[in-house]
Design a protein around this motif. Structure first.
Motif, PDB file in Angstrom:
ATOM      1  N   MET A   1      41.100  22.339  60.123  1.00 39.91           N
ATOM      2  CA  MET A   1      42.092  22.312  59.160  1.00 39.91           C
ATOM      3  C   MET A   1      42.019  23.352  58.334  1.00 39.91           C
ATOM      4  N   SER A   2      43.114  23.887  57.712  1.00 39.14           N
ATOM      5  CA  SER A   2      42.909  24.936  56.992  1.00 39.14           C
ATOM      6  C   SER A   2      43.055  24.499  55.397  1.00 39.14           C
ATOM      7  N   PRO A   3      42.141  25.453  54.472  1.00 42.04           N
ATOM      8  CA  PRO A   3      42.078  24.854  52.809  1.00 42.04           C
ATOM      9  C   PRO A   3      43.383  25.030  52.541  1.00 42.04           C
ATOM     10  N   SER A   4      43.426  24.041  51.448  1.00 45.40           N
ATOM     11  CA  SER A   4      44.581  23.956  50.651  1.00 45.40           C
ATOM     12  C   SER A   4      44.617  24.872  49.348  1.00 45.40           C
ATOM     13  N   PHE A   5      45.551  25.632  49.164  1.00 43.88           N
ATOM     14  CA  PHE A   5      45.458  26.819  48.244  1.00 43.88           C
ATOM     15  C   PHE A   5      46.800  26.133  47.317  1.00 43.88           C
ATOM     16  N   PRO A   6      46.608  26.754  46.097  1.00 52.90           N
ATOM     17  CA  PRO A   6      47.799  26.380  45.085  1.00 52.90           C
ATOM     18  C   PRO A   6      48.722  27.356  45.520  1.00 52.90           C
ATOM     19  N   SER A   7      50.258  26.913  45.070  1.00 54.93           N
ATOM     20  CA  SER A   7      51.301  27.842  45.426  1.00 54.93           C
ATOM     21  C   SER A   7      51.552  28.909  44.519  1.00 54.93           C
ATOM     22  N   SER A   8      50.669  28.928  43.387  1.00 53.59           N
ATOM     23  CA  SER A   8      50.632  30.251  42.397  1.00 53.59           C
ATOM     24  C   SER A   8      49.321  30.179  41.870  1.00 53.59           C
ATOM     25  N   TYR A   9      49.229  31.509  41.354  1.00 51.90           N
ATOM     26  CA  TYR A   9      48.103  31.714  40.720  1.00 51.90           C
ATOM     27  C   TYR A   9      48.475  32.493  39.088  1.00 51.90           C
ATOM     28  N   VAL A  10      47.510  32.268  38.310  1.00 54.57           N
ATOM     29  CA  VAL A  10      47.751  33.012  36.982  1.00 54.57           C
ATOM     30  C   VAL A  10      46.772  33.807  36.563  1.00 54.57           C
ATOM     31  N   PHE A  11      46.977  35.275  36.309  1.00 55.57           N
ATOM     32  CA  PHE A  11      46.017  36.215  36.035  1.00 55.57           C
ATOM     33  C   PHE A  11      46.622  37.132  34.925  1.00 55.57           C
ATOM     34  N   LEU A  12      45.405  37.298  33.988  1.00 57.90           N
ATOM     35  CA  LEU A  12      45.990  38.098  33.041  1.00 57.90           C
ATOM     36  C   LEU A  12      45.045  39.289  33.277  1.00 57.90           C
ATOM     37  N   ILE A  13      46.029  40.473  32.929  1.00 54.26           N
ATOM     38  CA  ILE A  13      45.335  41.650  33.176  1.00 54.26           C
ATOM     39  C   ILE A  13      45.591  42.647  31.814  1.00 54.26           C
ATOM     40  N   ARG A  14      44.366  43.292  31.220  1.00 54.24           N
ATOM     41  CA  ARG A  14      44.627  43.990  29.998  1.00 54.24           C
ATOM     42  C   ARG A  14      43.900  45.245  30.316  1.00 54.24           C
ATOM     43  N   ILE A  15      44.528  46.678  30.216  1.00 50.03           N
ATOM     44  CA  ILE A  15      43.912  47.803  30.305  1.00 50.03           C
ATOM     45  C   ILE A  15      44.000  48.665  28.972  1.00 50.03           C
ATOM     46  N   TRP A  16      43.172  49.517  28.792  1.00 51.11           N
ATOM     47  CA  TRP A  16      43.160  50.419  27.628  1.00 51.11           C
ATOM     48  C   TRP A  16      42.340  51.724  27.865  1.00 51.11           C
ATOM     49  N   ARG A  17      42.425  52.370  27.160  1.00 51.33           N
ATOM     50  CA  ARG A  17      41.684  53.710  27.464  1.00 51.33           C
ATOM     51  C   ARG A  17      40.469  53.934  26.288  1.00 51.33           C
ATOM     52  N   GLU A  18      39.390  54.440  26.800  1.00 52.21           N
ATOM     53  CA  GLU A  18      38.193  54.586  25.759  1.00 52.21           C
ATOM     54  C   GLU A  18      37.923  56.089  25.743  1.00 52.21           C
ATOM     55  N   PRO A  19      37.560  56.439  24.468  1.00 47.61           N
ATOM     56  CA  PRO A  19      37.238  57.812  24.392  1.00 47.61           C
ATOM     57  C   PRO A  19      35.862  58.135  24.987  1.00 47.61           C
ATOM     58  N   GLN A  20      35.764  59.293  25.427  1.00 47.60           N
ATOM     59  CA  GLN A  20      34.558  59.733  26.324  1.00 47.60           C
ATOM     60  C   GLN A  20      33.517  60.586  25.277  1.00 47.60           C
TER      61      GLN A  20
END
Length: 78
Positions: A1-20
């Motif tokens: 029996m295969s595992p049951s997975f949700p039909s959708s996922y919600v991810f929040l991605i945030r990117i930014w630049r940091e000075p070096q």
């Protein structure tokens, strides 16, 4: 029996630049990806880390993970 997975996922991605340190260095990209439902968060410095987090949380296979990462690098959706 295969595992049951949700039909959708919600991810929040945030990117930014940091000075070096040092005036001649380009700012570095940083980011955070959050699995909204599970309330899990990963801070990353590399896109592969974010892709790995998302594919692991969603149960995608390693082959799919590589295709998603390559498409994201080229600026296209999965």
């Amino acid at each position: 029996m295969s595992p049951s997975f949700p039909s959708s996922y919600v991810f929040l991605i945030r990117i930014w630049r940091e000075p070096q340190e040092g005036q001649d260095m380009e700012p570095a990209w940083r980011g955070v990806v959050e699995h909204v439902t599970m309330q899990q968060r990963l801070y990353f410095r590399d896109l592969d880390q974010a892709v790995s987090f998302i594919t692991t949380a969603s149960g995608w296979t390693a082959g799919r993970r590589c295709r998603v990462a390559n498409r994201l690098r080229r600026g296209r959706g999965a």
